[in-house]
Design a protein around this motif. Sequence first.
Motif: not given
Length: 249
Positions: A56-85
């Motif tokens: 499957f494909v999961l599209y995530v709409g999130l720019d770097e500024a919004k990720a930073a405001a949430a206390g995360i960066d895109l690279g870490r978020l990707v790794n977390e999703l891969k870890r859960v998978t």
Amino acid sequence: MSLAALDRTSPTPDPARAPAVPSSPDLPRSPAAPTPAAPGGARVRAVPEGTEARGFVLYVGLDEAKAAAAGIDLGRLVNELKRVTAELAPQSQTHAAVALAPAGAGGRDVDVVRLALQDPAALARYRRGPEPVEKPVEGVVIDISRKRVLLDGETAALTYKEFELLQYLVLREGKTIERAQLIAALWADAVEGEDVPNERTIDVHVRRLRSKLGGYEDIVRTVRGAGYRFDRHADVVIRYASTPSPDFF
């Protein structure tokens, strides 16, 4: 728009070392919990017959500024999703990519991502272009397909029964319809105790309809001693439904 691989951030973690994650109905099922079967043993899945789901494909709409405001960066978020998978499905293979767009590009983040990643539905919508804006039409627009009446571009506040009454006359343009025929057709399904008009009170319903048509009230004509008739003027547009009306005549 272009793509940039994110797999360089880190490999998929070893599922044997990863901490347990609480199960969630929103996450994919593990091999120990197979897809429910439909009656007869067929698997329930939204794929055409003769094909099989391979991922499957999961599209995530999130720019770097919004990720930073949430206390995360895109690279870490990707790794977390891969870890859960990897924890839920150790045999799965993953690949991540980030969608790049010109700075300041408009549109919803997720739509930009889908377009950059060549999602077929997003590409088709992009090539088709934006939906045409309906220009206001002066005069009366009787839109049978949408069950509405526009007066100089403004929607008239007709009730459902008032629109039915107007539609009944419109579909019999030029014909005089007796009051008894209107009652029999428009109140045929009325149950006992409902306010069903008689031939005298049907005039009240027509008068209310006319009042809401404003300066165009004369499209509904009174034929003295006979009934009512719809007369089309040069400033009246009728938009019929794409399928035949169930209101046969």
